[in-house]
Design an enzyme around this catalytic site. Structure first.
Site, PDB file in Angstrom:
ATOM      1  N   CYS A 133      76.662  -6.090  58.678  1.00  0.00           N
ATOM      2  CA  CYS A 133      77.381  -6.656  57.548  1.00  0.00           C
ATOM      3  C   CYS A 133      78.696  -5.935  57.252  1.00  0.00           C
ATOM      4  CB  CYS A 133      76.496  -6.637  56.305  1.00  0.00           C
ATOM      5  SG  CYS A 133      75.820  -5.003  55.928  1.00  0.00           S
TER       6      CYS A 133
ATOM      7  N   LYS B  64      58.944  -7.580  52.036  1.00  0.00           N
ATOM      8  CA  LYS B  64      58.855  -8.684  52.984  1.00  0.00           C
ATOM      9  C   LYS B  64      59.935  -8.511  54.054  1.00  0.00           C
ATOM     10  CE  LYS B  64      60.787 -12.577  53.381  1.00  0.00           C
ATOM     11  NZ  LYS B  64      60.901 -12.608  54.876  1.00  0.00           N
TER      12      LYS B  64
ATOM     13  N   GLU C 166      81.628 -15.104  58.023  1.00  0.00           N
ATOM     14  CA  GLU C 166      80.978 -14.036  58.773  1.00  0.00           C
ATOM     15  C   GLU C 166      80.428 -14.586  60.092  1.00  0.00           C
ATOM     16  OE1 GLU C 166      78.181 -10.306  57.588  1.00  0.00           O
ATOM     17  OE2 GLU C 166      77.490 -12.269  56.928  1.00  0.00           O
TER      18      GLU C 166
ATOM     19  N   GLU D  80      72.523  -6.939  48.644  1.00  0.00           N
ATOM     20  CA  GLU D  80      73.386  -6.385  49.692  1.00  0.00           C
ATOM     21  C   GLU D  80      73.550  -7.482  50.727  1.00  0.00           C
ATOM     22  OE1 GLU D  80      74.987  -5.367  52.702  1.00  0.00           O
ATOM     23  OE2 GLU D  80      73.178  -4.295  53.303  1.00  0.00           O
TER      24      GLU D  80
END
Length: 484
Positions: free
Chosen positions: A288, A179, A389, A253
């Site tokens: 990331c 997906k 983040e 992850e």
């Protein structure tokens, strides 16, 4: 330079392409102009169930496909990806605003992942457990594929995520249902078409662009025996709750808040060139593992910031189809709003000092998802901007005094994906690397996600590995056989 031709993508259940989905449609907007550039069908629970049905039908034949044949199929797939590098790069620019140069690198690297794991397809071996021989038994462990794997990827670099996850899963003999994010469907659609051309059997791989409904259906289907997810911690926690109900394993992850410790013995210009390139020119900071926290020794703090500002001012922001552009747009208007809101809160609470950027771009870029490359200095280590983040073209800077102080600052967030050391003192490098809480430590260079080395994090950055033999083992399970 701007490409405004209409685009399309399909739901791919095995070899079948569907132009309609049970979850409706998604209007994709050009990240450069903000204009609609395609209407995408969205998969829902219905399509997920059909894809898993198809995978269940194909699973046994693919599992027992001769490893030589599986290797050749994956090598053909790798070559097809390499043959379409330019097309993938242009689709990445349309998908999320990735500058062409970086789009080409990601496509090349995705092919590398398939070529690497093609080589593993006929080298998956077990172990003879010789300690039982004296007891009159023959014991051995035999690796086997998990079965059906559900893969959910995010929008930043979907092609490289497909390489990192799909290649080892297929090499291990699994069927895969993917997906991708609904707002970056175009590169995954080409990927699905090339998979068929490479000879991937019907049902072994399905690509279902969709939203929350499709993701939830994929995670909850009991026939899907493992989930591999790339995204944020909030979504990961929801996935784990659903997996826990079935004791289903997962690889996660997730995000990062990677620190780069800069010591006085470095070439300041080289360090600043790397810092700018890997925090602004790579996906406009939407990565990331990027070194978005510069923790600089106090003795060179002002020099580093001055040079970083100078280099960043020379970066061209704009249309990703312009070969001279370094910094493209963010993926969406919502992403811009989120990043600008974080920068505004820095102004409101005085948690740092903005010395460059800090605003949306004007002029010819006013209609797109552009934010000026932003440098924030003297940041409070406990502030939101230091702990959360950002996922945008923003670098924060703070000084440190000695090794203990630097390590303390580097380890002060709940993330643990990557960390960086900028130093030419090899003894210091080994000493500090051992103390940093991160899945990967990169010295005088950029983050590496090469297919031959493990990559993954800890804490809010997730767990499990992608790359190397460790990445292959995530898609295998071991059966012990004892013969009396």
């Amino acid at each position: 330079m701007l490409d405004s031709s209409p685009l399309s993508a399909s739901i791919r259940i095995g070899h079948d392409a569907l132009s309609e989905g049970s979850a409706g449609t998604f209007v994709h907007h050009d990240p450069v102009s903000g204009a609609p550039q395609g209407t995408i069908p969205l998969a829902g629970a219905v399509e997920v169930r059909k894809a898993v049905d198809r995978a269940a039908q194909a699973a046994e034949a693919w599992r027992f496909t001769n490893p030589d044949e599986r290797r050749q199929i994956l090598l053909r797939f790798a070559q097809l990806i390499w043959d379409h590098v330019e097309e993938f790069a242009r689709l990445a620019a349309r998908d999320g605003g990735t500058p062409l140069a970086h789009g080409r690198r990601m496509a090349q690297r995705a092919g590398d992942w398939f070529a690497t794991y093609a080589g593993w397809a006929d080298k998956i071996d077990g172990q003879l457990i010789s300690t039982h021989h004296t007891r009159g038994h023959l014991s051995y462990s035999s690796p086997e594929p998990i079965g059906i794997v559900g893969i959910i990827i995010t929008w930043n670099g979907p092609l490289i995520s497909l390489g990192m996850k799909v290649a080892p899963a297929l090499a291990a003999g699994n069927c895969v249902v993917v997906k991708p994010a609904e707002n970056t469907p175009f590169a995954p659609d080409l990927f699905a078409r090339l998979a068929k051309d490479a000879g991937i059997p019907d049902g072994v791989l399905s690509i279902l662009p969709g939203g929350i409904e499709a993701g939830e259906a994929l995670v909850r289907d009991p026939r899907v025996e493992k989930i591999s997810f790339t995204g944020g911690p909030v979504a990961a926690k929801k996935i784990l709750v659903a997996c826990a109900e079935q004791l289903k394993p997962a690889v996660l992850e997730l995000g990062g808040k990677s620190a780069s410790l800069v010591y006085p013995d470095v070439d300041i210009d080289a360090v600043c060139q790397r810092a700018a390139a890997w925090t602004f020119a790579i996906l406009a900071g939407q990565g990331c593992a990027l070194p978005t926290r510069l923790i600089i020794h106090r003795s060179i703090y002002d020099q580093v910031i001055e040079r970083l500002i100078e280099i960043t001012r020379g970066y061209k922001v704009g249309d990703p189809f312009d070969e001279d552009v370094k910094v493209g747009p963010l993926v969406s208007a919502q992403a811009c709003d989120r990043v600008i809101a974080m920068i505004d809160r820095v102004r409101e609470d005085n948690s740092g000092r903005i010395v460059l950027g800090g605003k949306r771009c004007g002029g010819d870029l006013v209609g797109g998802n552009f934010i000026e490359p932003t440098i924030i200095v003297d940041v409070d280590p406990d502030s939101e901007i230091a702990q959360t983040e950002i996922f945008g073209p923003v670098v924060i800077c703070m000084p440190f005094d000695d090794d203990d102080h630097g390590v303390e600052l580097a380890n002060s967030t709940p993330y643990g994906l990557a960390a960086y050391i900028q130093s030419n003192d090899i003894a210091r490098v080994h000493r500090i690397a051992e103390r940093l809480k991160a899945g990967g430590v990169y010295v005088n260079g950029a983050p590496q996600t090469a297919p031959y080395m493990p990559f993954g994090g800890l804490g809010l950055s997730g767990y499990g590995k992608e790359g190397g033999r460790a990445g292959l083992d995530e898609f295998l399970r071991y059966k012990t056989v004892v013969v009396a």
